[in-house]
Design a protein around this motif. Structure first.
Motif, PDB file in Angstrom:
ATOM      1  N   ARG A  47       0.937  -1.235  -0.208  1.00  0.00           N
ATOM      2  CA  ARG A  47       0.046  -0.007   0.148  1.00  0.00           C
ATOM      3  C   ARG A  47       0.365   1.100   0.058  1.00  0.00           C
ATOM      4  NH1 ARG A  47      -1.678   3.445   3.939  1.00  0.00           N
ATOM      5  NH2 ARG A  47      -1.058   2.173   5.280  1.00  0.00           N
ATOM      6  N   LEU A  48       1.772   1.193   0.224  1.00  0.00           N
ATOM      7  CA  LEU A  48       2.972   2.908   0.976  1.00  0.00           C
ATOM      8  C   LEU A  48       3.411   2.808  -0.718  1.00  0.00           C
ATOM      9  CD1 LEU A  48       4.235   2.265   4.223  1.00  0.00           C
ATOM     10  CD2 LEU A  48       2.663   4.204   3.847  1.00  0.00           C
ATOM     11  N   PHE A  49       3.882   1.728  -0.937  1.00  0.00           N
ATOM     12  CA  PHE A  49       4.112   1.867  -2.179  1.00  0.00           C
ATOM     13  C   PHE A  49       3.752   2.259  -3.239  1.00  0.00           C
ATOM     14  CE2 PHE A  49       6.290   0.031  -6.471  1.00  0.00           C
ATOM     15  CZ  PHE A  49       7.165   0.234  -5.736  1.00  0.00           C
ATOM     16  N   ARG A  50       2.236   1.471  -3.231  1.00  0.00           N
ATOM     17  CA  ARG A  50       1.667   2.508  -4.776  1.00  0.00           C
ATOM     18  C   ARG A  50       1.130   3.598  -4.126  1.00  0.00           C
ATOM     19  NH1 ARG A  50       2.546  -1.818  -7.950  1.00  0.00           N
ATOM     20  NH2 ARG A  50       1.826  -3.706  -7.307  1.00  0.00           N
ATOM     21  N   THR A  51       1.195   4.608  -3.085  1.00  0.00           N
ATOM     22  CA  THR A  51       0.712   5.604  -2.519  1.00  0.00           C
ATOM     23  C   THR A  51       2.210   6.637  -2.343  1.00  0.00           C
ATOM     24  OG1 THR A  51       0.697   5.157  -0.423  1.00  0.00           O
ATOM     25  CG2 THR A  51      -1.356   4.721  -1.609  1.00  0.00           C
ATOM     26  N   GLN A  52       2.946   5.996  -2.664  1.00  0.00           N
ATOM     27  CA  GLN A  52       4.194   7.356  -1.725  1.00  0.00           C
ATOM     28  C   GLN A  52       5.352   6.565  -2.820  1.00  0.00           C
ATOM     29  OE1 GLN A  52       3.937   9.088   0.571  1.00  0.00           O
ATOM     30  NE2 GLN A  52       2.259   8.863   1.457  1.00  0.00           N
ATOM     31  N   THR A  53       6.225   8.052  -3.403  1.00  0.00           N
ATOM     32  CA  THR A  53       7.001   8.492  -3.996  1.00  0.00           C
ATOM     33  C   THR A  53       8.700   7.263  -2.888  1.00  0.00           C
ATOM     34  OG1 THR A  53       6.792   9.229  -4.881  1.00  0.00           O
ATOM     35  CG2 THR A  53       9.298   9.042  -5.298  1.00  0.00           C
ATOM     36  N   VAL A  54       8.575   5.804  -3.782  1.00  0.00           N
ATOM     37  CA  VAL A  54       9.584   4.786  -3.355  1.00  0.00           C
ATOM     38  C   VAL A  54      11.045   5.019  -3.951  1.00  0.00           C
ATOM     39  CG1 VAL A  54      10.084   2.805  -1.831  1.00  0.00           C
ATOM     40  CG2 VAL A  54       7.651   4.077  -1.840  1.00  0.00           C
ATOM     41  N   HIS A  55      12.028   5.017  -3.784  1.00  0.00           N
ATOM     42  CA  HIS A  55      13.148   5.037  -4.527  1.00  0.00           C
ATOM     43  C   HIS A  55      14.335   3.371  -4.251  1.00  0.00           C
ATOM     44  CE1 HIS A  55      13.007   9.227  -3.991  1.00  0.00           C
ATOM     45  NE2 HIS A  55      13.174   9.407  -5.389  1.00  0.00           N
ATOM     46  N   LEU A  56      13.713   2.425  -2.813  1.00  0.00           N
ATOM     47  CA  LEU A  56      14.764   1.312  -2.891  1.00  0.00           C
ATOM     48  C   LEU A  56      13.531   0.935  -1.670  1.00  0.00           C
ATOM     49  CD1 LEU A  56      17.727   0.498  -2.608  1.00  0.00           C
ATOM     50  CD2 LEU A  56      16.838   0.100  -0.078  1.00  0.00           C
ATOM     51  N   VAL A  57      13.595  -0.387  -1.352  1.00  0.00           N
ATOM     52  CA  VAL A  57      12.696  -0.934  -0.583  1.00  0.00           C
ATOM     53  C   VAL A  57      13.488  -2.122   0.306  1.00  0.00           C
ATOM     54  CG1 VAL A  57      10.620  -3.345  -0.073  1.00  0.00           C
ATOM     55  CG2 VAL A  57      10.560  -1.276  -2.022  1.00  0.00           C
ATOM     56  N   VAL A  58      13.726  -1.840   1.461  1.00  0.00           N
ATOM     57  CA  VAL A  58      14.448  -3.210   2.553  1.00  0.00           C
ATOM     58  C   VAL A  58      13.144  -4.063   2.874  1.00  0.00           C
ATOM     59  CG1 VAL A  58      15.663  -3.816   4.753  1.00  0.00           C
ATOM     60  CG2 VAL A  58      16.151  -1.880   2.994  1.00  0.00           C
ATOM     61  N   LEU A  59      13.537  -5.680   2.412  1.00  0.00           N
ATOM     62  CA  LEU A  59      11.946  -5.965   2.618  1.00  0.00           C
ATOM     63  C   LEU A  59      12.689  -7.607   3.573  1.00  0.00           C
ATOM     64  CD1 LEU A  59       8.941  -6.608   1.689  1.00  0.00           C
ATOM     65  CD2 LEU A  59      10.254  -7.817  -0.123  1.00  0.00           C
ATOM     66  N   ASP A  60      11.708  -7.296   4.860  1.00  0.00           N
ATOM     67  CA  ASP A  60      11.736  -9.014   4.522  1.00  0.00           C
ATOM     68  C   ASP A  60      10.879 -10.063   4.826  1.00  0.00           C
ATOM     69  OD1 ASP A  60      12.650 -10.101   7.382  1.00  0.00           O
ATOM     70  OD2 ASP A  60      10.821 -10.186   8.088  1.00  0.00           O
ATOM     71  N   ILE A  61      11.992 -11.228   5.137  1.00  0.00           N
ATOM     72  CA  ILE A  61      10.820 -12.307   4.317  1.00  0.00           C
ATOM     73  C   ILE A  61       9.338 -12.166   4.775  1.00  0.00           C
ATOM     74  CG2 ILE A  61      11.066 -15.068   3.836  1.00  0.00           C
ATOM     75  CD1 ILE A  61      13.403 -14.297   2.338  1.00  0.00           C
ATOM     76  N   MET A  62       9.928 -12.873   6.561  1.00  0.00           N
ATOM     77  CA  MET A  62       8.794 -13.530   7.149  1.00  0.00           C
ATOM     78  C   MET A  62       8.118 -12.084   7.794  1.00  0.00           C
ATOM     79  SD  MET A  62       9.568 -16.649   7.043  1.00  0.00           S
ATOM     80  CE  MET A  62       8.297 -17.797   8.052  1.00  0.00           C
ATOM     81  N   MET A  63       6.621 -12.092   6.783  1.00  0.00           N
ATOM     82  CA  MET A  63       5.945 -11.209   7.084  1.00  0.00           C
ATOM     83  C   MET A  63       4.507 -11.596   7.375  1.00  0.00           C
ATOM     84  SD  MET A  63       7.316  -7.470   6.326  1.00  0.00           S
ATOM     85  CE  MET A  63       7.091  -8.134   4.515  1.00  0.00           C
ATOM     86  N   PRO A  82      14.483  -0.708  -6.905  1.00  0.00           N
ATOM     87  CA  PRO A  82      15.631  -1.544  -6.121  1.00  0.00           C
ATOM     88  C   PRO A  82      15.379  -2.271  -4.599  1.00  0.00           C
ATOM     89  CG  PRO A  82      16.678   0.751  -6.378  1.00  0.00           C
ATOM     90  CD  PRO A  82      15.149   0.652  -7.338  1.00  0.00           C
ATOM     91  N   ILE A  83      15.383  -3.400  -4.106  1.00  0.00           N
ATOM     92  CA  ILE A  83      14.842  -4.497  -3.292  1.00  0.00           C
ATOM     93  C   ILE A  83      15.779  -5.206  -3.234  1.00  0.00           C
ATOM     94  CG2 ILE A  83      13.009  -6.341  -3.323  1.00  0.00           C
ATOM     95  CD1 ILE A  83      11.766  -5.347  -5.726  1.00  0.00           C
ATOM     96  N   LEU A  84      16.134  -4.812  -0.945  1.00  0.00           N
ATOM     97  CA  LEU A  84      16.951  -5.045  -0.581  1.00  0.00           C
ATOM     98  C   LEU A  84      15.767  -6.360  -0.042  1.00  0.00           C
ATOM     99  CD1 LEU A  84      20.594  -3.834   0.888  1.00  0.00           C
ATOM    100  CD2 LEU A  84      19.047  -5.284   2.033  1.00  0.00           C
ATOM    101  N   MET A  85      16.207  -7.504   0.143  1.00  0.00           N
ATOM    102  CA  MET A  85      15.770  -8.652   1.024  1.00  0.00           C
ATOM    103  C   MET A  85      16.882  -8.601   2.487  1.00  0.00           C
ATOM    104  SD  MET A  85      13.236  -9.432  -0.801  1.00  0.00           S
ATOM    105  CE  MET A  85      12.587 -11.065  -0.291  1.00  0.00           C
ATOM    106  N   VAL A  86      15.721  -8.977   3.345  1.00  0.00           N
ATOM    107  CA  VAL A  86      16.518  -9.054   4.947  1.00  0.00           C
ATOM    108  C   VAL A  86      16.245 -10.317   5.557  1.00  0.00           C
ATOM    109  CG1 VAL A  86      17.443  -8.191   7.238  1.00  0.00           C
ATOM    110  CG2 VAL A  86      17.178  -6.053   5.260  1.00  0.00           C
ATOM    111  N   PHE A  99      16.568 -13.556  -5.512  1.00  0.00           N
ATOM    112  CA  PHE A  99      17.538 -13.021  -6.678  1.00  0.00           C
ATOM    113  C   PHE A  99      16.750 -13.282  -8.138  1.00  0.00           C
ATOM    114  CE2 PHE A  99      21.701 -12.843  -4.542  1.00  0.00           C
ATOM    115  CZ  PHE A  99      21.848 -11.879  -4.126  1.00  0.00           C
ATOM    116  N   GLY A 100      15.869 -14.455  -7.867  1.00  0.00           N
ATOM    117  CA  GLY A 100      14.895 -15.162  -9.205  1.00  0.00           C
ATOM    118  C   GLY A 100      13.390 -14.108  -9.040  1.00  0.00           C
ATOM    119  N   LEU A 101      13.566 -13.704  -7.736  1.00  0.00           N
ATOM    120  CA  LEU A 101      12.141 -13.054  -8.069  1.00  0.00           C
ATOM    121  C   LEU A 101      12.411 -11.427  -8.304  1.00  0.00           C
ATOM    122  CD1 LEU A 101      10.305 -14.500  -5.160  1.00  0.00           C
ATOM    123  CD2 LEU A 101       8.952 -14.840  -7.389  1.00  0.00           C
ATOM    124  N   GLY A 102      13.249 -11.216  -8.636  1.00  0.00           N
ATOM    125  CA  GLY A 102      14.575  -9.573  -8.725  1.00  0.00           C
ATOM    126  C   GLY A 102      14.517  -9.050  -8.257  1.00  0.00           C
TER     127      GLY A 102
END
Length: 238
Positions: A47-63, A82-86, A99-102
């Protein structure tokens, strides 16, 4: 660091259901000058990504409700941000899946916050400071807009629109970088070239003419938004 790089020009979305981790990352990023958005669930991140200007996402797997894999897949369906997985997992299978998902980079918990910030800055610089156009396909269609790249002809609702070479290159730069914020400096690099030494406001004037030419009956054929203090962004029609 490139002296033209400014952390305050970028917004980072941090998505993790661990509140202390979110607070820690937000503190370190804010200290560098970044604007930080925080989400504790996958759906909130989208939701935030769709409604805000975002330049990079720090993304946890287990949510909860939508895990990092699903969020990564959904973001990648419409954006090259760019997406950085944590994650707490360190298996190579997880890294390969990300990496396969992008995903663009991968950090395993526990991590050094300073290293995380360094990786974020490096990823932002690679993504936004060195944008280059790739060879476009022979024909590009976006809503009612069609571009024939071989002849450099642009059509709106099948009507030919006469663009100058500079206006055409500017339009193509946006079409090739959908949902990405492009600063004046980046557009000068992409359209005018590295050796351009003039005023950067030429971007504003050229874009104004381009918008006017693509405006048909009061309806814009190409949505290029102005993001005050950041630059411009093209949003493809859904």
């Amino acid at each position: 660091m490139d002296p033209s790089f400014s952390c305050s020009s970028y917004t980072v979305l941090v998505a993790d259901d661990d509140a202390p981790i979110n607070d820690l990352i937000r503190m370190y990023l804010a200290d560098k000058g970044f604007r930080v958005l925080v989400a504790s669930t996958g759906r909130e991140a989208v939701r935030l990504f769709r409604t805000q200007t975002v330049h990079l996402v720090v993304l946890d797997i287990m949510m909860p409700d939508q895990d990092g894999w699903e969020v990564c897949r959904e973001l990648r369906s419409s954006s090259d941000v760019p997406i950085l997985m944590v994650t707490a997992k360190g298996e190579s299978e997880d890294r390969l899946k990300g990496f396969g998902l992008g995903a663009d980079d991968y950090v395993v918990k526990p991590f050094d916050p300073k290293e995380l910030v360094a990786r974020i800055i490096s990823l932002l610089r690679r993504t936004y400071s060195s944008l280059r156009q790739v060879k476009p396909p022979a024909s590009i269609t976006a809503g009612c807009l069609r571009i024939e790249t071989a002849s450099r002809r642009v059509y709106v609702e099948e009507d030919l629109v006469e663009l100058t070479p500079r206006e055409y290159k500017l339009l193509l730069a946006f079409i090739q970088h959908p949902n990405q914020v492009l600063s004046r400096e980046q557009l000068l690099d992409l359209v005018w070239g590295d050796d351009y030494d003039g005023e950067d406001r030429v971007v504003d004037a050229t874009l104004k003419r381009l918008r006017h030419k693509l405006d048909t009956g009061g309806t814009a054929a190409c949505t290029i938004e102005t993001l005050r203090g950041a630059g411009y962004m093209y949003r493809p029609e859904v």
